[in-house]
Structure formats: structure tokens, C-alpha cells
Scaffold this motif. Sequence first.
Motif, PDB file in Angstrom:
ATOM      1  N   ASP A  36       2.368   3.039   3.057  1.00  0.00           N
ATOM      2  CA  ASP A  36       1.521   4.205   2.788  1.00  0.00           C
ATOM      3  C   ASP A  36       2.385   5.241   2.065  1.00  0.00           C
ATOM      4  O   ASP A  36       3.566   5.001   1.782  1.00  0.00           O
ATOM      5  CB  ASP A  36       0.917   4.762   4.087  1.00  0.00           C
ATOM      6  N   HIS A  46      -4.661  -0.543   6.086  1.00  0.00           N
ATOM      7  CA  HIS A  46      -4.725  -0.043   7.471  1.00  0.00           C
ATOM      8  C   HIS A  46      -5.412  -0.987   8.452  1.00  0.00           C
ATOM      9  O   HIS A  46      -4.784  -1.576   9.296  1.00  0.00           O
ATOM     10  CB  HIS A  46      -5.319   1.368   7.544  1.00  0.00           C
ATOM     11  N   HIS A  90      -9.022   1.646   1.343  1.00  0.00           N
ATOM     12  CA  HIS A  90      -8.653   1.959   2.733  1.00  0.00           C
ATOM     13  C   HIS A  90      -9.831   1.564   3.624  1.00  0.00           C
ATOM     14  O   HIS A  90     -10.959   1.949   3.329  1.00  0.00           O
ATOM     15  CB  HIS A  90      -8.437   3.461   2.930  1.00  0.00           C
ATOM     16  N   HIS A 139       0.833  -1.210   0.000  1.00  0.00           N
ATOM     17  CA  HIS A 139       0.000   0.000   0.000  1.00  0.00           C
ATOM     18  C   HIS A 139       0.864   1.254   0.000  1.00  0.00           C
ATOM     19  O   HIS A 139       1.582   1.534   0.956  1.00  0.00           O
ATOM     20  CB  HIS A 139      -0.937   0.042   1.218  1.00  0.00           C
ATOM     21  N   HIS A 177       1.225   5.484  -2.039  1.00  0.00           N
ATOM     22  CA  HIS A 177       0.803   6.509  -2.988  1.00  0.00           C
ATOM     23  C   HIS A 177       2.126   7.105  -3.469  1.00  0.00           C
ATOM     24  O   HIS A 177       2.618   8.083  -2.909  1.00  0.00           O
ATOM     25  CB  HIS A 177      -0.074   7.554  -2.299  1.00  0.00           C
TER      26      HIS A 177
HETATM   27 ZN   LIG Z   1      -3.190   5.202   1.911  1.00  0.00          ZN
END
Ligand SMILES: [Zn+2]
Length: 440
Positions: free
Chosen positions: A306, A255, A218, A69, A71
Motif C-alpha cells: 500500500d 486488501h 480496492h 499494490h 500508491h
Molecule cells: Zn491502496
Amino acid sequence: MALKEADLIITDIDFVLTMDENLTEFTNADIVIKDGKIIDIGQNKKNEYFGKTIIGKGKIAIPGLINTHTHAAMTLLRGYGSDNPLKVWLEEYIWPAEGQFVSYEFVKDGTEIAVYEMLRTGTTTFVDMYFYENAVADVIKEVGIRGVLSTGILDFPTPGAKTPDEGIAKTIDFIKEYKNHPYVIPAIGPHAPYTCSPETLKKAYKVAEDYDVVYHIHVAETEFEVNTIKEKYGKTPVHHLNDIGVLSERTLAAHMVYPTEDEIDILANKGVKIAHCPESNLKLASGVAPVPTMIEKGVNVAIGTDGTASNDDLDVIGEISTAAKLHKGVNKNPTVVNAKEALLMATRWGAKAILMEDQLGSIEVGKLADIVLIDIKDPHINPIYDPYTQIVYSSNGLDVDTVIVNGEVKVLNKEVLPFDKEYLLEKANYWKEKIKSIKK
Ligand SMILES: [Zn+2]
């Protein structure tokens, strides 16, 4: 005996941690690669083959790491507005910067910086959710790293789509363009249950089923989210998603900080995969996910960094080290999330999370040749009583020496071959100057 042809032979590796079902280990072994796949592993295999060689002496081999996960393009916002309350950070820093600057160029430049760091620290596959994923795909095609790419779909306008239906339609086009590509693996990314209506979530899930792709979302990240969903639907997020029928083995939930006990049973029964992001959860003060309970109940927990705006790095070895220590402290139990489990989260369990366990996640004959060599010729990793322990507790991503993706060498002697480092530093500075100039 006639020698057999190979493309690449890694010779005399001190330890090979295969991370297969039996956690098979080899010492002083060779790994043989041909046509992008592992074709042989064991001692003295180098005597049976001819081909290009890489010296494995003084190194530990592990499967290529999988970051489930991130970005990626948010490298350009690394460290921007840190240490503020979440609302201030988002509303005064991140959203204004994204609103003004997110574009094809922003995503391409940010992703190049991210991919440099990921390769440098041993990641060979990453799961992304952002905007302009075509820019991420273009970087991936140039560089040769694997990416499971999903454009964030939300109920409000995004940089790429005015409506969620437009976002879904564009995702279908993206899936059709890249289905069966060796490096670009398309997925669908409805952002979260509090930003997507049940209709959007269900429509996106149908696409995931129809095109056999990962459903990346998420879930249960913050108390705010849990309370919002409770107020709106009268139930907690996992129950909500289960009741609308979007939980299955193709669901990758990032998460999962706040599942209830019975929700953990649902996750286990439905085969939902978790992308655990401990450093982001700590930095944003979201909380601590119940990882030991999830593992104990049979939930597949993988690791994610993340985005770098909330971490602030993409070092998967650092992330599993944090995970291994965090849960011991919180549970007052030094036996939970042991070093082997921590490394599984970043390898085989990560491959399972992206439905690619048959091809990735372990060093086995027939699997794709995504391999990382960690330099152990440094006092800070010695002596080595147990190689798993040394990787998780003593080393970090910068100890990665060599990275092979699909049988091709991408990092050698700690140098990331596809990139000019100076050029990336210039790019980072160029965007910093622009973002700094935003009026608050
Ligand atoms: Zn995220």
C-alpha cells in the motif's frame, strides 16, 4: 570448447532460490543473462560463457520482488498525521494535502523517492494506483524498473478527471500509448466499490477485457466499506462485484480483509488475485485478512505495501515477514504462511497476480532477468540452516546488495545507481515545507 557470449554472468552464488513450480534450489551456482533474459543456470556455467561478471559469493539470489499494490507518490506524505483515527487522518491530513498539492511535479518527485526505496529493497515490479500516472511512467522510463500503472477512477472529480467517463477515456489513451512497452505496463484502476457506481465498474471492466489489462481495485478493506455496500446494494462487496460481472483472473483486488466464507469460494472459482497489505491494514486498524483460508482454498494471494502514508515503507521483505508472523499469531497456528509461501507471495504469486507468470516471478531459463542478490555476509543473518527462513525472518530490504532489472544492473553494493540520494532528500524536504504550511 568455444566460449558462448553472454551480457552478464553472476558467479558462485551461495544459494539460488528459483521459486519455480518445484521450488528448485541451486548452491554455488552461476546465472547467465543475455538480451535481458536468463539463458542458463547451474554450477560451473561461468566456464562456458564470456561476458561481464558480478560476484555472487556470499549472496542468495531470488527473483525480483513484486509489490502488487501501492500508491508510489505518497512517499511525500510518509508519516503525515499518523496515529489519528482513520476519519481524522483522511479528512484533516491526507485529503487536504492531496487536494492542494497533487500535480505532475508532486507525483514525479514522490515516485522518484519511492522508486529509489523500491530498488534499494529489491522490488523490480510495482503495481501503482494514483493520479498523473504519466509522471510515474516518465520516472519508470528514466530509471528502468517495471510498473503496472493504473490511474484511480472515481465517481467524483479527481486531479486528472472531472467525471469517471473522462477517467476511463484517459486510461484508454494511456493503454494505447504504452501497450507492449517493456517497463510501463498499463492497467485500469476503478478505485473501489464504494467510490464507483456499478456502471463505472462495468465500463472499466469492459476496457480491461477489450485491451487485455489488469483490473486493479480496492475491495473489502474496512468494515465501513462492507456496511456501506450492504446498505446500498443489500449484499457484501465480493457478491456485489460478482453479480455485476467484474470478477475474473484479471481482477487484482487489494486488501480483501473482509470476505465471507462463500465469498472466498467465489474468489477461488473466478481466479481473482489478492494484493494482501498486512502492514497498512494494521496501521489503519482495518483488520486482518483471512490469508491462510484463502491460500488453502486456492486463491492466489500476492503481497502489497500500500502507499507509504499507511505503512510507512515500501520494503517487500519486511511486508512478507509481517504477513508470515501476523497470521500465525491471529490463527494461533505456527504452520500457516510458512517462509516459502511468504516468499512466493512476493515472487511467483505476484507475477501471477499481474498476468505475467510466463515472464516474471521465478529464476528460470527463458524468463526476464529480474534478479535480486541478498548479502548474507553479516552476522545477523547467520548461521543459515534454511535460506527461506533467513530471508523472511532475519533479513530486511536493506540487506539487498544487487538488483538486476531486464538484465541491467540497477543496484550494486547497496548503491542505487540511477539516483542521486542528496537530490532526493532535498526534494522530500521541499515538499515537507509546503505540506506543513497547510492551515487546519
Ligand atoms: Zn491502496
